[in-house]
Each structure stands twice: as C-alpha cells, then as structure tokens.
Design a protein around this motif. Sequence first.
Motif, PDB file in Angstrom:
ATOM      1  N   ASP A 192       0.816  -1.213   0.000  1.00 62.02           N
ATOM      2  CA  ASP A 192       0.000   0.000   0.000  1.00 62.02           C
ATOM      3  C   ASP A 192       0.852   1.266   0.000  1.00 62.02           C
ATOM      4  N   ASN A 193       2.109   1.147  -0.442  1.00 68.92           N
ATOM      5  CA  ASN A 193       3.009   2.291  -0.429  1.00 68.92           C
ATOM      6  C   ASN A 193       2.584   3.342  -1.440  1.00 68.92           C
ATOM      7  N   PRO A 194       2.704   4.627  -1.085  1.00 72.76           N
ATOM      8  CA  PRO A 194       2.516   5.692  -2.074  1.00 72.76           C
ATOM      9  C   PRO A 194       3.718   5.743  -3.014  1.00 72.76           C
ATOM     10  N   LEU A 195       3.660   6.606  -3.987  1.00 73.70           N
ATOM     11  CA  LEU A 195       4.756   6.696  -4.954  1.00 73.70           C
ATOM     12  C   LEU A 195       6.021   7.272  -4.338  1.00 73.70           C
ATOM     13  N   GLY A 200       7.712   5.608   0.154  1.00 73.26           N
ATOM     14  CA  GLY A 200       7.553   5.514  -1.289  1.00 73.26           C
ATOM     15  C   GLY A 200       8.418   4.448  -1.939  1.00 73.26           C
ATOM     16  N   ARG A 239      -0.463  10.147  -6.832  1.00 70.88           N
ATOM     17  CA  ARG A 239       0.807   9.685  -6.267  1.00 70.88           C
ATOM     18  C   ARG A 239       0.653   9.125  -4.858  1.00 70.88           C
ATOM     19  N   GLU A 240      -0.394   9.538  -4.130  1.00 66.83           N
ATOM     20  CA  GLU A 240      -0.583   9.061  -2.761  1.00 66.83           C
ATOM     21  C   GLU A 240      -1.499   7.837  -2.680  1.00 66.83           C
ATOM     22  N   GLU A 241      -1.974   7.362  -3.807  1.00 69.62           N
ATOM     23  CA  GLU A 241      -2.861   6.206  -3.795  1.00 69.62           C
ATOM     24  C   GLU A 241      -2.136   4.974  -3.255  1.00 69.62           C
ATOM     25  N   PRO A 242      -2.795   4.167  -2.409  1.00 71.61           N
ATOM     26  CA  PRO A 242      -2.174   2.928  -1.939  1.00 71.61           C
ATOM     27  C   PRO A 242      -1.783   2.031  -3.119  1.00 71.61           C
ATOM     28  N   ALA A 244       0.612   2.830  -5.288  1.00 71.77           N
ATOM     29  CA  ALA A 244       1.286   3.602  -6.329  1.00 71.77           C
ATOM     30  C   ALA A 244       2.788   3.347  -6.321  1.00 71.77           C
ATOM     31  N   TYR A 252       1.905   3.144  -9.878  1.00 75.03           N
ATOM     32  CA  TYR A 252       1.437   4.505 -10.133  1.00 75.03           C
ATOM     33  C   TYR A 252       1.090   4.701 -11.611  1.00 75.03           C
TER      34      TYR A 252
END
Length: 292
Positions: A192-195, A200, A239-242, A244, A252
């Motif tokens: 679930d990391n963001p970009l 990230g 970019r903040e989507e889980p 990404a 992403y």
Amino acid sequence: MPTVVVAPDKFKGSLTAEQVAAAVSSGLRRVVAADVVAVPVADGGDGTVAAALAAGYEPVSVRAAGPTGEPVRTTYARAGDLAVIEMADVSGLVRLPGGRQEPLTATSRGLGEVMAAAIDAGCRRLVLGIGGSASTDGGAGMLSALGARLLDAAGAPLAGGGGPLGRLAGLDLTPLRARMGEVTVTVACDVDNPLTGPRGAAAVYGPQKGASAADVAALDAHLAHVADVVTVTTGADLREEPGAGAAGGVGYAALAVLGARLRPGIDLVLDLVGFREKLVGADLVITGEGSL
C-alpha cells in the motif's frame, strides 16, 4: 472416496508451486485412496504465469527487453482475450545480467513490450503480476513501450531508467491512448506504499534494487517530478494512492495513466485458476508457502 485439493504457493529456494503440488499429490496417493486435485497458486509475483498455465491457459512466447535492455525470452498466459503477464520474468531482478543491480538505469520497458504484444494479438483484458521488479522508473519504460512519448526539454526521448526522469519536460499520451482504448488492466498488488516520500517506491524498495542513499534521494525527487508532469497531463494526482509505489512506481503508472484496478495478488490468482470452484465438494485442502 474423499476429495483433497492441493493448492500450494512456491517453496522459494526449493520448489516451484507446481513441483510442491506434484510431490504432495504423489505422497497422498501412496497412502490413501483419494481424488486429489492439484491447483498450484501464486501471490501475483513470480509463479503467477506458471499458476495460470497449470490451470489450462495457453502459453505465448515473446521476446522483449530485459531490465537493462538486453533481449530476453518470456511467456505470458492466455485464455481468450485475457492475458496474464509476469513482470518478474521480463523486467525483474532475476533478469539482471550476472545479477548486477542497476538502480538508476533499470527499466520496466520489457513489461510494456509484452503488454503491447498481447494487445496486438487480440487480448483486451490484461492481468499484471508486478512483484520482483528490478527498476524504479515510475513505470516510464512500460508507458513508452505502449506508445507514450516522454521527452526532455529539447524534444528528445528520455533514456531508460529512473535516473533520467528528472529531465522529463513533456508527456504525449496520444499514441498510448489509441492503443489502450478498449483494454482493461488489473494489477496484482499486495503493498500500500505511495509513490514518493519515506514510504515511497525509492525509499522502501530502492535499496533492495541496489540504490545508495544518494540514489534513493535522486530517484524519489525524479518520481515526484514525473507525478507533477502526469498530473498536469491527466488532471488527476494519484501519487498518494495505496499501491502507487509498487514495482518502482509501475503501480502509479498503471493507476494514473492506464486506469488500472489494483487487487490483492492472491485473491486475483485464485480467481484466475478457478480455485473457489474446485473447493466445491472438497473434504480437505492442503496449502503452504515456503513450507506446509
């Protein structure tokens, strides 16, 4: 006679999922009279295509660029207009020549080339297993192979890898959109990391791909710059989507540019191989990952 479903994932470093299923099935048949149903599974990383093939999908061989540009031979699995593609086998760490990591130049281009080959062959539903990637290029290589034009200030195409992304000045998605118009993309993703940022793609996974502290800082800044350009081009900032940050930012690119749907890897693979249907009437299920 009892029905036993044998549905293991791989025992990494020892046996593939198919080998585990065969061994367990053989052992069962030696000691009990049972209807044994072998269903090798995977979690969206390496072994995903093998699980689909074991379930009866058709193998399709493709030649594509490896993570450092050298050509490699890979296989995707096909059933009708559905293609199952495994990033690890074309753009993954296992495809690095001599195992030498290239954190700034490794590319996801080969993944895009396999996707393009499947689309050109008539597939309209793509399932991507993106575990085991070698690159941190924000999915730029994948997008380029699908027709996107990533240009520097002089209008020249960017070189591959995450290193050059800081020079991105223009993004033309017109050819990509023409190719992808009727195509749906589903991505097996278990993170679930963001970009960007401390959780990230570069910060968390870059060191596993050979990135130094300086490399991580540069790659994170470059991915943020890419997200700025994509946001201007598409009108949406994801970019903040889980997820990404999955696969060096391929998650992403799939979300923001391809309109992909992200699903947990094991759920997706279980659907692909018809696992739930095989449970009907079963008396016992044997599974495991790494061990029973």
